[in-house]
Scaffold this active site. Structure first.
Site, mmCIF file in Angstrom:
data_model
loop_
_atom_site.group_PDB
_atom_site.id
_atom_site.type_symbol
_atom_site.label_atom_id
_atom_site.label_comp_id
_atom_site.label_asym_id
_atom_site.label_seq_id
_atom_site.Cartn_x
_atom_site.Cartn_y
_atom_site.Cartn_z
ATOM 1 N N GLU A 302 11.639 -4.116 31.514
ATOM 2 C CA GLU A 302 10.749 -4.238 32.681
ATOM 3 C C GLU A 302 9.584 -3.264 32.567
ATOM 4 O OE1 GLU A 302 11.403 -6.865 34.183
ATOM 5 O OE2 GLU A 302 13.472 -7.066 33.473
ATOM 6 N N HIS A 305 6.953 -4.559 30.256
ATOM 7 C CA HIS A 305 6.154 -5.643 30.836
ATOM 8 C C HIS A 305 4.859 -5.124 31.462
ATOM 9 C CE1 HIS A 305 8.042 -9.515 30.459
ATOM 10 N NE2 HIS A 305 9.148 -9.217 31.119
HETATM 11 N N1 B3K Z 1 10.269 -11.810 34.623
HETATM 12 C C1 B3K Z 1 11.575 -11.756 35.219
HETATM 13 C C2 B3K Z 1 12.246 -13.070 35.302
HETATM 14 C C3 B3K Z 1 11.902 -13.877 36.482
HETATM 15 C C4 B3K Z 1 12.774 -15.105 36.586
HETATM 16 C C5 B3K Z 1 12.322 -16.037 37.651
HETATM 17 N N2 B3K Z 1 13.216 -17.149 37.844
HETATM 18 C C6 B3K Z 1 12.477 -10.789 34.507
HETATM 19 C C7 B3K Z 1 12.100 -10.457 33.141
HETATM 20 O O1 B3K Z 1 12.077 -11.249 32.237
HETATM 21 O O2 B3K Z 1 11.785 -9.324 32.911
HETATM 22 ZN ZN ZN Z 2 10.909 -10.207 30.915
#
Ligand code: B3K
Ligand code: ZN
Length: 896
Positions: A302, A305
């Protein structure tokens, strides 16, 4: 409100919107049943788009009022459409103010604004923001947000949103407010708010450019003794991204919030990551080493990201792997580096890296390969979908990461870094496509990646065939590599892909031979990357005195199924000698797979089961090899996943496969009792628990030895397991002992399960393990109670709830996905139960329902009898009225 069932959204239909949004000011008056949301947005004409109205999406909202530049809309100016609102405007820029009312208490989907344990939380990816307010809720609309939150001060003393805190204050009637501002433009899926009664662990750290930033991990007060590891992981992630990619935290404050009710692992909302408690909380008494690893990697994922996803985001949801594949690759590299860093020699570091790689490949083979072979098969960049939430898949994530890894392999570490630097220099602050990313990799390296792009458009797992011919006369070895990808739904004909194949040749003494490719000056490497770009190609190695043993696809250099003709002796040889630790592990897996499938065939035919002696010798040689790192040994001695083995059977048949697995474990446990016991006793870790790879490796191997011993089930083994259970100093040991007991037919398992429940009945995360263990337990004797009846009974446990995803994933997921032999029982009762649960979940939480529904999508791989039963339940479900788009898509594709 949504696209009607059966009419898919297509990647090619992408068009930019006529109006985007520059700034958004949100005001939330949080009330349990009637939260008022005021959304004031400046909508701006997009010069690159055709003329058109402002298009706003909304789902389940009660519209209170709309004002356009401060005035009531003119007659006909505002239209309600099936999916939201449209507003006609002439100006290039207008301020639209919309007030909506929503009911967070009634929101069980856990998408949009919902409640959990008295607090308010949001989840907006992919399309949850439209469940909060009307908005052009797509990732290519990037806006700057300010947020004002107002709530009851006693119930929700903490009010959080993205970015930096501007102001807080008290209000009449026991209420209070906070105002937040996010300085970075972001897509709506990254919006988040939290209003709850939480406490934070805080740390202040200095970034690489010398800025001091505040890090917070917010949890319920009772969990504050479980957050140190998440905080450490966050700090390690920050340092790693600075050192590896020169990427720094861009905000003054970075928050992680843990919530008990959450559909997936975690969410990377800008500056306010929201996590499933499962991936934040861990202390020695509640979390296993595996939990510690998972917390570290999800926190890292996370955090990473923030650059790969937030600063540069996806133009549309078809590009999801742009951020997910890349970020998974980054978190995998991080985990490997963390393990390697803790090693004390280069060889130990290589083995530690292999342990991470093995874990990655296990996930790929057991989750992604089946997906790629079933009705949901899709390229890492899909061409169409009905419900985007169904496409957060192992293909987009795990295969997506493999595709990025191949770029890393082809371009080298430095070349990859140059490509990343170029990507940020071109696209920071933009919403882009996978082509943009690969384009930067190509440009930065002067590389031609046109053919490589096929990995983005072609579904299915390629078969890579390797054949070698040794010519004793001239000392040459000709290696021919050929590829073919089987057809997948909607893609009958496949083209050759650009596949990097890492190859080594091993001499009779077990050592790597220096590689000399014909016509090349360079020689001496022990591993070479061969680039296969055509259907078939040969390479000639020269200067060989005797026929070598090839080691193909070292490090799992491409996400393919390797077909190579190796007899048992050769597999045993590589199991003992391959210098590439990944391939050494893989040789053992291949050998085990062969032995297990033969046993399963015997079981199906009612023949006597016998484990080949030669396999036993090869296995034992590893078990007693004290020069190998315990973490690596724990991987190499563990059986392949059942889900993967089912894929490998010509006609999948869970019952004989289970019989084979049980037989093998029992026989090995029996034949090597003394060796397992020696290792078990040697591996005890003294002192207080610490999460350290060396200790974790020992505990993993020790627990595995115990598993083999209790599978055999002698009195000594059961006694050892009971002692470990009673005297365990940490959850890894306690749970390891419980698992060993449950995976046996010892009556002691019932007492242990009861004691475990008694001790942890108020500890939700620990109890999830207890549910999972029972749902996925094998039945080691005919006398053991049927799993289905136990699962049903466990649903009545006060701690179980269908509205908590973690509970569903543990108990129902453990049964549907983790216990093939019990779920696919011949009377079909498992399937009837599945229909019941999918129906119940479909009403409350379609995303969770769809995940459970997917447990049967690969039904066509089974025997004709099993297929007939599963087809019938899919057909039953297909007739239901009111299937959510999520479940309807799975059912429709399964039957197509
Ligand atoms: N981006 C989110 C995932 C969201 C899922 C939505 N159904 C977590 C991740 O991949 O970091
Ligand atoms: Zn992700």
């Amino acid at each position: 409100m949504r696209t009607p069932n059966g009419s898919p959204i297509r990647r090619e239909a992408y068009r930019p919107l006529a109006y985007g949004v520059e700034t958004v000011d949100l005001d939330f008056v949080l009330e349990a049943q009637a939260t008022l949301v005021t959304n004031r947005m400046r909508c701006v004409r997009n010069p690159d788009s055709d003329a058109g109205p402002i298009v706003l999406l909304g789902d389940g909202l009660t519209l209170v009022s709309v004002r356009i530049d401060g005035a009531e809309p003119a007659p006909g100016q505002l239209r309600e459409t099936g999916s939201g609102l449209e507003i006609d405007v002439n100006a290039d820029s207008v301020v639209v103010e919309i007030v909506t009312r929503i009911d967070p208490s009634a929101n069980l989907t856990l998408s949009g604004l919902y409640r959990s344990r008295g607090g308010y939380y949001t989840q907006c990816e992919a399309e949850g923001f439209r469940r909060i307010t009307y908005f052009p809720d797509r990732p290519d609309v990037m806006a700057r947000y300010t947020v004002r939150l107002e709530a009851d001060a006693a119930l929700c003393p903490v009010l959080l949103s993205n970015g930096n805190l501007l102001e807080t204050g008290s209000l009449p009637n026991g209420r209070h407010f906070a105002r937040w501002e996010d300085p970075f433009p972001k897509p709506s899926y990254l919006f988040a708010l939290v209003a709850a009664d939480l406490k934070a662990l805080e740390r202040r750290v200095t970034t690489m450019s010398g800025r001091e930033v505040l890090l917070q991990v917010w949890v319920e007060a009772r969990d504050l003794d479980r957050v140190d590891h998440a905080m450490e992981s966050l700090i390690h992630s920050m340092r790693w991204d600075e050192e590896t990619f020169g990427l720094e935290l861009d905000l003054d404050r970075f928050m992680i919030v843990a919530v008990s009710d959450f559909n997936m692992g975690a969410m990377e909302n800008k500056g306010l990551n929201i996590f499933n408690t499962k991936y934040v909380l861990a202390n020695p008494q509640s979390g296993t080493d595996v939990d510690y690893e998972n917390v570290e990697s999800v926190v890292a994922h996370e955090y990473f990201h923030n650059w790969t996803g937030n600063r540069v985001t996806c133009r549309d949801w078809f590009q999801l792997t742009l951020k997910e594949g890349l970020t998974v690759f980054r978190d995998q590299q991080f985990s490997a580096d963390m393990l390697a860093r803790a090693s004390d020699s280069p060889a130990a570091a290589a083995s530690a890296r292999a342990v991470t790689r093995i874990a990655n490949v296990r996930v790929l083979r057991s989750a992604q390969f089946p997906e790629d072979a079933g009705p949901m098969a899709h390229p890492i960049r899909p061409d169409s979908y009905q419900e985007i939430n169904n496409f957060y898949t192992a293909t987009v994530y795990e295969k997506g990461s493999e595709v990025i890894r191949m770029l890393h392999t082809l371009l080298g570490k430095e070349g990859f870094r140059n490509g990343m630097d170029l990507y940020f220099s071109y696209h920071d602050g933009q919403a882009v496509t996978c082509d943009d990313f690969v384009g930067c990799m190509a440009e930065a390296n002067g590389a031609d990646l046109d053919l490589f792009m096929r990995w983005y458009s072609q579904a299915g797992t390629p078969r890579l065939k390797a054949e070698g011919v040794f010519d004793a006369a001239d000392g040459s070895y000709t290696l021919t590599l050929s590829q073919r990808t089987p057809p997948t739904p909607g893609q009958a004909d496949k083209l050759p892909l650009h596949i990097p194949v890492a190859v080594g040749l091993i001499g009779a003494d077990g050592k790597d031979l220096p590689l000399q490719l014909e016509g090349e000056a360079r020689a001496g490497d022990s591993t070479r990357i061969l680039e296969l770009k055509e259907a078939s190609k040969s390479w000639r190695f020269t200067g060989l005195a005797a026929e070598p043993v090839p080691s193909i696809l070292r490090g799992f250099s491409a996400p393919v199924i390797l077909e190579v003709d190796e007899n048992d002796a050769r597999l045993a040889f590589r199991m003992a000698h391959d210098s590439d630790p990944f391939n050494r592990w893989d040789a053992a897996q291949r050998y085990m797979e062969r032995v297990i499938l033969a046993l399963a065939a015997d079981a199906a035919a009612g023949r006597q089961l016998e484990v080949p002696q030669a396999f036993g010798h090869a296995f034992r040689a590893l078990l007693v090899n004290e020069s190998l790192d315990p973490a690596f040994l724990a991987e190499i001695l563990a059986l392949p996943a059942e889900t993967y083995l089912l894929e490998c059977m010509p006609q999948a048949d869970p019952a004989p496969l289970r019989a084979a697995l049980m037989h093998l474990m029992r026989e090995l446990g029996h034949a090597m009792q003394a060796d397992f016991l020696d290792r078990y006793l040697d591996l005890e870790v003294d002192g207080d628990y610490r999460y350290h790879p060396a200790d974790a490796g020992k505990r993993a191997l020790r627990n595995l030895c115990l598993r083999y011993l209790t599978a055999w089930g002698g009195a000594t083994a059961i006694d050892l397991a009971q002692k470990q259970f009673e005297h365990a100093g940490n959850m890894t040991e306690r749970y390891g002992a419980l698992a060993a007991l449950v995976q046996s037919d010892a009556p002691a398992r019932f007492d242990a399960l009861a004691a475990f429940h008694e001790q942890y009945k108020d500890d939700a995360l620990v109890l999830d393990k207890w549910f999972l263990l029972q749902a996925s337990a094998w039945r080691w004797s005919e006398a053991a109670p049927a799993t289905l009846e136990q699962v049903r009974a466990l649903m009545d446990n006060p701690a179980f709830s269908l509205s908590n995803p973690n509970k569903v994933y543990s108990l129902l997921g453990g049964y549907f996905r983790g216990n093939a032999a019990e779920f696919h029982r011949p009377d079909g009762a498992g399937y009837a139960f599945w229909v019941e649960q999918v129906r119940a979940l479909n009403k409350s939480n379609p995303q969770v329902a769809s995940r459970m529904a997917r447990a049967l999508e690969g039904w066509r791989k089974f025997t004709p009898e099993i297929q007939a039963r599963i087809r019938a339940v899919f057909e039953t479900l297909a007739k239901d009225e009111g299937l959510s788009p999520d479940v309807a898509e799975i059912v429709g594709k399964a039957l197509a």
